[in-house]
Design a protein around this motif. Structure first.
Motif, short mmCIF file in Angstrom:
data_model
loop_
_atom_site.label_atom_id
_atom_site.label_comp_id
_atom_site.label_asym_id
_atom_site.label_seq_id
_atom_site.Cartn_x
_atom_site.Cartn_y
_atom_site.Cartn_z
N HIS A 116 30.31 25.68 11.41
CA HIS A 116 31.63 24.91 10.91
C HIS A 116 32.23 24.07 12.19
CE1 HIS A 116 34.01 28.67 12.25
NE2 HIS A 116 35.02 27.58 12.25
N LEU A 117 32.81 23.24 12.00
CA LEU A 117 33.44 21.95 13.02
C LEU A 117 35.16 22.84 13.17
CD1 LEU A 117 31.02 20.55 13.28
CD2 LEU A 117 32.11 18.36 13.07
N SER A 118 35.63 23.09 14.20
CA SER A 118 37.01 22.90 14.14
C SER A 118 37.53 21.85 14.95
CB SER A 118 37.02 24.03 15.73
OG SER A 118 38.42 24.53 15.84
N GLU A 119 38.97 20.99 14.14
CA GLU A 119 39.01 20.23 14.76
C GLU A 119 39.80 19.69 16.05
OE1 GLU A 119 42.51 16.95 13.67
OE2 GLU A 119 42.52 18.12 12.31
N VAL A 120 39.73 19.91 16.89
CA VAL A 120 40.58 19.50 18.23
C VAL A 120 41.88 19.44 18.61
CG1 VAL A 120 40.37 19.10 21.04
CG2 VAL A 120 38.83 19.92 19.39
N THR A 121 43.32 20.34 19.20
CA THR A 121 44.46 19.74 18.43
C THR A 121 44.75 19.64 19.35
OG1 THR A 121 44.72 22.37 18.12
CG2 THR A 121 44.52 20.50 16.44
N VAL A 122 44.90 18.91 20.37
CA VAL A 122 45.50 18.10 21.98
C VAL A 122 46.08 16.90 21.82
CG1 VAL A 122 45.19 17.57 23.92
CG2 VAL A 122 43.48 19.66 22.88
N ASN A 123 47.15 16.53 21.86
CA ASN A 123 47.65 15.44 22.25
C ASN A 123 47.08 14.26 22.86
OD1 ASN A 123 50.88 16.63 21.35
ND2 ASN A 123 51.34 16.84 23.44
N ASN A 124 47.49 12.91 22.02
CA ASN A 124 46.75 12.22 22.72
C ASN A 124 44.84 11.93 22.37
OD1 ASN A 124 48.78 10.82 23.54
ND2 ASN A 124 48.67 11.65 25.64
N ILE A 125 44.41 12.85 22.16
CA ILE A 125 43.20 13.52 21.43
C ILE A 125 43.29 13.68 19.90
CG2 ILE A 125 41.42 15.35 21.37
CD1 ILE A 125 40.84 13.92 23.48
N SER A 126 41.95 12.59 18.68
CA SER A 126 42.18 12.56 18.06
C SER A 126 40.32 12.39 16.84
CB SER A 126 43.53 11.05 17.07
OG SER A 126 42.84 9.75 17.77
N LEU B 222 25.40 24.79 26.01
CA LEU B 222 26.89 25.87 25.23
C LEU B 222 27.56 25.75 24.63
CD1 LEU B 222 26.39 27.53 28.93
CD2 LEU B 222 25.53 28.44 27.22
N GLY B 223 27.82 24.05 24.38
CA GLY B 223 28.73 23.87 23.35
C GLY B 223 29.40 23.00 23.45
N SER B 224 29.37 22.29 22.60
CA SER B 224 29.43 20.32 22.83
C SER B 224 30.51 20.65 21.37
CB SER B 224 28.03 20.54 21.26
OG SER B 224 27.86 18.78 20.90
N SER B 225 31.58 19.10 21.12
CA SER B 225 32.38 18.18 20.78
C SER B 225 31.58 17.57 20.15
CB SER B 225 33.32 18.62 21.10
OG SER B 225 33.84 19.85 21.95
N TYR C 71 36.24 17.34 16.93
CA TYR C 71 35.89 18.75 16.25
C TYR C 71 35.00 19.23 17.67
CZ TYR C 71 37.82 17.09 12.20
OH TYR C 71 38.37 16.48 11.02
N ASP C 72 35.37 20.69 18.20
CA ASP C 72 34.07 21.54 18.02
C ASP C 72 33.65 21.83 17.46
OD1 ASP C 72 35.72 21.25 20.69
OD2 ASP C 72 36.76 23.14 20.44
N ILE C 73 32.51 22.04 18.15
CA ILE C 73 30.91 22.94 17.30
C ILE C 73 31.15 24.52 17.17
CG2 ILE C 73 28.71 23.27 16.55
CD1 ILE C 73 28.39 20.28 17.56
N ASN D 142 47.81 24.99 15.50
CA ASN D 142 47.46 24.31 13.92
C ASN D 142 48.28 25.39 13.42
OD1 ASN D 142 46.51 23.68 12.12
ND2 ASN D 142 44.70 23.06 13.00
N PRO D 143 48.51 24.69 12.05
CA PRO D 143 49.60 25.59 11.07
C PRO D 143 48.90 26.88 10.79
CG PRO D 143 50.68 23.17 10.98
CD PRO D 143 49.32 22.61 11.53
N GLU D 144 47.50 26.29 10.45
CA GLU D 144 46.21 26.59 9.52
C GLU D 144 46.41 28.30 10.51
OE1 GLU D 144 43.29 25.28 8.35
OE2 GLU D 144 44.27 23.30 7.71
N LEU D 145 46.20 28.47 11.49
CA LEU D 145 45.98 29.38 12.25
C LEU D 145 46.94 30.72 12.07
CD1 LEU D 145 44.36 30.26 14.63
CD2 LEU D 145 46.28 30.29 16.34
N PHE D 146 48.18 30.34 11.78
CA PHE D 146 49.45 31.42 12.06
C PHE D 146 49.05 32.28 10.61
CE2 PHE D 146 53.05 27.72 12.72
CZ PHE D 146 52.02 27.77 13.91
#
Length: 262
Positions: free
Chosen positions: A166-176, A143-146, A179-181, A232-236
């Motif tokens: 498109h790939l969306s970066e996972v912006t969670v502390n301690n994760i770098s 159903l989903g993948s990262s 990317y979510d698909i 994420n600043p781009e979300l604003f």
């Protein structure tokens, strides 16, 4: 305006970095429900990992897997697995580039490895419980993948495989480098449209809160879209409103802007 529905992301929106939520968040949910507003969790997470949180908060429905699955009153409203062939193409590319994947089904989290340090960290940060090694027999149930352990410069190769994702970066502390698909026709926003249609609710009577780029479509389809201060600043650019950070009761303060909570 009489609002009818509220959609809430989890990580960075409901939950702080230490996996807790403020008392104001739960209070805000209770107050809007008293007004007759239905509250949905709307997350990239698999729903089998968030039911306990949902029950604690007393939510009315769920959208999970970045919009691939939605349920309300025990009725499945959305169920859209990824294309099996596309999943296998992503897996081949990941293997060639020493990336790792987590693939979510309705019941399990399937990983390409359980020993890679990035995978162990991912499991720990998200406190995932139902984990197994990925096997070919579930490739048609994803159903989903990262993608994990992938550099920003390597993202384009996946997007070139399929122009509908498109790939969306996972912006969670301690994760770098994770990317979510996100599918163009299967995302939080598209799922919300289906839920609203089922409920007979107009989009301008819906509210949503999010903090990541996988919330972009969600904030665009509702009448009142809020980006958390920690977003994420781009979300604003995609949000109608801003609110305070998750650890400063952002959901409560946003709903207060709409005069829905006291």
């Amino acid at each position: 305006m009489t609002y009818k529905t509220l959609f809430l992301d989890i990580d960075g929106t409901i939950l702080t970095s230490n996996h807790t939520y403020t008392s104001c968040t739960k209070d805000a949910i209770e107050q809007v429900q008293e007004r007759g507003i239905l509250v949905f969790i709307c997350t990239g997470r698999p729903l089998h990992e968030v039911k306990e949180l949902g029950e604690e908060l007393g939510v009315d429905g769920y959208i999970g897997y970045n919009g691939a699955y939605a349920i309300f009153e025990n009725q499945i409203l959305v169920n859209k697995p990824m294309d099996k062939q596309r999943v296998e193409q992503f897996l081949t590319l990941a293997k060639q580039n020493h990336h790792e994947l987590v693939c979510y089904t309705k019941d399990k989290n399937y990983f390409t490895s359980l020993s890679h340090p990035a995978i162990k960290n991912f499991i720990d940060v998200f406190q995932l419980k139902n984990n197994q090694l990925l096997t070919a027999d579930v490739h048609d149930q994803i159903l989903g993948s990262s993608i994990i352990h992938v550099l920003p410069s390597e993202v384009q190769a996946y997007e070139e495989l399929d122009t509908e994702i498109h790939l969306s970066e996972v912006t969670v502390n301690n994760i770098s480098n994770c990317y979510d698909i996100i599918r163009q026709q299967v995302n939080k926003g598209e799922a919300i449209k289906i839920v609203l249609q089922h409920l007979g609710v107009e989009p301008n009577k819906a509210i949503a809160f999010g903090d990541g780029m996988n919330d972009k479509e969600m904030l665009q389809v509702v009448g009142e879209g809020f980006a958390m201060e920690n977003s994420n600043p781009e979300l604003f650019a995609y949000a109608k409103h801003r609110t305070t950070a998750v650890d400063k009761s952002g959901i409560y303060n946003g709903l207060k802007q709409l005069e829905l909570v006291k």
